[in-house]
Design a protein around this motif. Structure first.
Motif, PDB file in Angstrom:
ATOM      1  N   LYS A  67       0.832  -1.200   0.000  1.00 28.73           N
ATOM      2  CA  LYS A  67       0.000   0.000   0.000  1.00 28.73           C
ATOM      3  C   LYS A  67       0.868   1.253   0.000  1.00 28.73           C
ATOM      4  N   LEU A  68       1.928   1.268   0.797  1.00 27.87           N
ATOM      5  CA  LEU A  68       2.839   2.411   0.813  1.00 27.87           C
ATOM      6  C   LEU A  68       3.513   2.596  -0.542  1.00 27.87           C
ATOM      7  N   MET A  69       3.920   1.495  -1.160  1.00 27.40           N
ATOM      8  CA  MET A  69       4.563   1.586  -2.471  1.00 27.40           C
ATOM      9  C   MET A  69       3.585   2.109  -3.521  1.00 27.40           C
ATOM     10  N   THR A  71       0.970   4.056  -2.965  1.00 29.18           N
ATOM     11  CA  THR A  71       0.733   5.470  -2.666  1.00 29.18           C
ATOM     12  C   THR A  71       1.896   6.321  -3.149  1.00 29.18           C
ATOM     13  N   ALA A  72       3.112   5.878  -2.931  1.00 26.45           N
ATOM     14  CA  ALA A  72       4.293   6.624  -3.375  1.00 26.45           C
ATOM     15  C   ALA A  72       4.320   6.715  -4.899  1.00 26.45           C
ATOM     16  N   GLU A  73       3.959   5.651  -5.576  1.00 36.40           N
ATOM     17  CA  GLU A  73       3.927   5.654  -7.040  1.00 36.40           C
ATOM     18  C   GLU A  73       2.857   6.614  -7.552  1.00 36.40           C
ATOM     19  N   SER A  74       1.700   6.626  -6.893  1.00 40.16           N
ATOM     20  CA  SER A  74       0.636   7.552  -7.285  1.00 40.16           C
ATOM     21  C   SER A  74       1.083   8.998  -7.108  1.00 40.16           C
ATOM     22  N   GLU A  75       1.746   9.284  -6.015  1.00 45.35           N
ATOM     23  CA  GLU A  75       2.244  10.653  -5.780  1.00 45.35           C
ATOM     24  C   GLU A  75       3.289  11.043  -6.801  1.00 45.35           C
ATOM     25  N   ARG A  76       4.160  10.097  -7.184  1.00 44.38           N
ATOM     26  CA  ARG A  76       5.160  10.383  -8.222  1.00 44.38           C
ATOM     27  C   ARG A  76       4.507  10.674  -9.561  1.00 44.38           C
TER      28      ARG A  76
END
Length: 82
Positions: A67-69, A71-76
């Motif tokens: 989930k963290l990965m 979310t980080a990809e979505s933000e990128r």
């Protein structure tokens, strides 16, 4: 099997009793010649609640990391699109 050989039969009733007690308690017997993986399996069978808790914690941790990965990809991707 080790216990089927005539020379490997139990020499005393106490030894047989110890193996029966070990088997009933979930431990390896002297006739099994069990390895490390087998010992771990017996340990997990003896402690089912602890094993289930550890598996649940591991699964939740892996899910949280994914989930963290994500979310980080979505933000990128959002930052790159801006």
């Amino acid at each position: 099997m080790k216990a089927l050989d005539r020379e490997d039969l139990y020499q005393a009733v106490a030894a047989l009793g110890n193996d029966i007690a070990a088997f009933l308690a979930g431990y390896a017997t002297t006739a099994e010649e069990i390895g490390a993986v087998g010992q771990w399996m017996l340990l997990m069978k003896r402690h089912k609640a602890v094993t289930a808790s550890i598996v649940a914690i591991l699964l939740l941790s892996v899910g949280f990391i994914f989930k963290l990965m994500a979310t980080a990809e979505s933000e990128r991707q959002s930052a790159a699109a801006s």
